[in-house]
Design a protein around this motif. Structure first.
Motif, PDB file in Angstrom:
ATOM      1  N   ARG A  38       1.994   2.652  -3.304  1.00  0.00           N
ATOM      2  CA  ARG A  38       1.093   3.193  -4.314  1.00  0.00           C
ATOM      3  C   ARG A  38       0.900   4.709  -4.230  1.00  0.00           C
ATOM      4  N   TYR A  58     -15.183   7.498   1.856  1.00  0.00           N
ATOM      5  CA  TYR A  58     -13.784   7.124   2.081  1.00  0.00           C
ATOM      6  C   TYR A  58     -13.030   8.213   2.849  1.00  0.00           C
ATOM      7  N   MET A  92       0.818  -1.207   0.000  1.00  0.00           N
ATOM      8  CA  MET A  92       0.000   0.000   0.000  1.00  0.00           C
ATOM      9  C   MET A  92       0.850   1.255   0.000  1.00  0.00           C
ATOM     10  N   THR A 137      -2.583   0.898   8.729  1.00  0.00           N
ATOM     11  CA  THR A 137      -2.713   0.240   7.428  1.00  0.00           C
ATOM     12  C   THR A 137      -4.080   0.526   6.808  1.00  0.00           C
ATOM     13  N   GLY A 138      -5.113   0.447   7.638  1.00  0.00           N
ATOM     14  CA  GLY A 138      -6.459   0.716   7.142  1.00  0.00           C
ATOM     15  C   GLY A 138      -6.624   2.158   6.691  1.00  0.00           C
ATOM     16  N   GLN A 184      -5.899   5.689  -0.172  1.00  0.00           N
ATOM     17  CA  GLN A 184      -5.673   5.250  -1.550  1.00  0.00           C
ATOM     18  C   GLN A 184      -6.989   5.107  -2.307  1.00  0.00           C
ATOM     19  N   GLN A 185      -7.986   4.531  -1.635  1.00  0.00           N
ATOM     20  CA  GLN A 185      -9.305   4.403  -2.262  1.00  0.00           C
ATOM     21  C   GLN A 185      -9.871   5.779  -2.614  1.00  0.00           C
ATOM     22  N   THR A 198      -4.249   4.130   5.465  1.00  0.00           N
ATOM     23  CA  THR A 198      -3.562   4.288   4.185  1.00  0.00           C
ATOM     24  C   THR A 198      -4.395   3.695   3.050  1.00  0.00           C
ATOM     25  N   GLU A 199      -5.004   2.552   3.311  1.00  0.00           N
ATOM     26  CA  GLU A 199      -5.854   1.928   2.291  1.00  0.00           C
ATOM     27  C   GLU A 199      -7.041   2.833   1.946  1.00  0.00           C
TER      28      GLU A 199
END
Length: 438
Positions: free
Chosen positions: A4, A147, A1, A161-162, A168-169, A164-165
């Motif tokens: 990206r 988001y 992640m 981590t969540g 990204q979304q 960052t995800e």
């Protein structure tokens, strides 16, 4: 992640493109509460246009009281109004409007769910905000506003981590101010400051509205200030104010930079002006500490009294924030009370800001072994934060770990020699003491 984000940052940039419900573009990382937490204020929405929008929607609802979409929009506007004015009394009105919308349209009402999520974030009810955002996304996976709510909630909950995800979304669905500023905050928290600045500069390059430009310049100036460059930061804050004279965060930022550069009279003046517009707890605490550093105990106590009053008002309107008062109590009140407050906050969320604050409160109470464990936990994301390093160094010093203390105090002063008007001088003195005795 983590690989990206920079790739996306080099692609499309649509800074400044407000969607119909662009009010969800609230500040990355959650609502204002503590100094670090609050410094990334929301993307600006002109208060005059917001007031007109609220008035217009109130009129529409008098004519069509069963319009669920307008109730949801009005709820979002009340949340934004509270943020702009630092007046939490709008939160109950937002709650009522958003629930009215949900009652009228209980199925697939993604705007009401997203609005309730934003409201929960503003009230520091981050787990609830995350769950509401998840509900909205399950209904409408392309609904980018959800988001933004999710990224803020996960950031504040310590789900790195969540978070960052989610960012990204958001980038994938809506490259623009809301996503790039959240990406910058996420990158900064992971120690990727240069990439964070790159994201903000690209946002600035694409900005066309004065308020958008001011917002981007302010964020870049904050990075400069936290990197120990108050002169560059001051220039950035001034540019932001030239773009938008009503941008209060830039005014407060200008005060911070002036204090770092020794212009304390200018700093007090600008803090006073910022607080007169928006009495954020962060500004009150910073001005109180500046007065304390200047030997003005009465003026400092007045700011702390106002801070307490603001926090009580927030609590009365549904805000659950033990972090801000915990930080205050640790340095200016009762360390035992600070530990009590911050343990409660830690039970709700394992954010690095809370870990650092609880570590410091435990140190102030004399519980240094437990404090050191939390202070080390606060650095796990790689955030280059001078205050974290200072706290860790002082805890190590109290434990007799002089080599580690020397390194961390030096790191604090290297990152930002002016990080706090009270604590930066102590860091310098203690570093000299350690170096002289070793």
């Amino acid at each position: 992640m983590r690989r990206r984000l920079p790739l996306v940052l080099t692609t499309t940039l649509l800074c400044g493109a407000l969607a119909a419900l662009g009010l969800w573009q609230q500040h990355p990382g959650g609502p204002p509460s503590s100094s670090d937490n609050a410094r990334r204020d929301s993307r600006p929405v002109a208060s005059g246009s917001l007031a007109r929008a609220i008035t217009a929607d109130q009129q529409r609802l008098r004519e069509a009281p069963a319009d669920a979409a307008v109730w949801a929009r009005l709820g979002a506007e009340y949340v934004e109004q509270a943020r702009l004015t630092a007046d939490p009394s709008s939160y109950p009105k937002a709650d009522e409007a958003l629930h009215r919308s949900l009652t009228l349209t209980p199925k697939d009402n993604i705007d009401a769910l997203t609005g309730l999520g934003a409201l929960a974030n503003a009230r520091h009810q981050f787990a609830q905000a995350r769950d509401l955002a998840d509900q909205a996304i399950a209904i409408a996976p392309l609904h980018w506003q959800a988001y933004a709510v999710l990224a803020d909630a996960r950031t504040q909950l310590g789900d790195d981590t969540g978070a960052t995800e989610a960012v990204q979304q958001l980038l994938d669905r809506q490259p623009g101010t809301a996503s790039f500023t959240r990406a910058a905050y996420d990158l900064e928290q992971h120690g990727r400051t240069d990439e964070a600045k790159q994201a903000l500069q690209r946002a600035l390059a694409g900005a066309f509205d004065p308020a958008d430009k001011a917002f981007c310049r302010y964020q870049i100036a904050e990075l400069d200030r936290n990197a120990g460059h108050p002169d560059q930061a001051l220039a950035g804050y001034r540019q932001a104010l030239a773009d938008d004279p009503d941008h209060t965060p830039a005014l407060a930022g200008q005060a911070r930079a002036e204090a770092a550069l020794g212009d304390t009279a200018g700093a007090v003046r600008d803090y006073d002006s910022a607080i007169a517009k928006v009495p954020l707890p962060q500004y009150l605490l910073e001005l109180g500490e500046l007065h304390q550093a200047l030997g003005h105990p009465d003026q400092a106590q007045e700011q702390y009294r106002l801070l307490d009053a603001e926090q009580r008002l927030a609590a009365a309107n549904g805000v659950v924030d033990d972090l801000t008062m915990g930080q205050y109590q640790a340095d200016h009140g009762d360390p035992a009370e600070a530990v009590r407050l911050l343990r409660a906050e830690w039970d709700r969320r394992h954010n690095v800001l809370v870990a650092d604050a609880l570590a410091w409160a435990l140190h102030r109470q004399g519980a240094d072994p437990e404090a050191l464990e939390l202070a080390r936990q606060a650095r796990h994301t790689g955030w280059r934060n001078a205050l974290f390093a200072y706290h860790r160094g002082e805890i190590e010093r109290a434990l007799g770990q002089d080599a580690a203390a020397r390194d961390d105090l030096a790191e604090a002063l290297h990152e930002d020699p002016y990080f706090n008007p009270l604590q930066a001088p102590r860091a310098s003195a203690d570093l000299i003491a350690i170096t002289g005795s070793s």
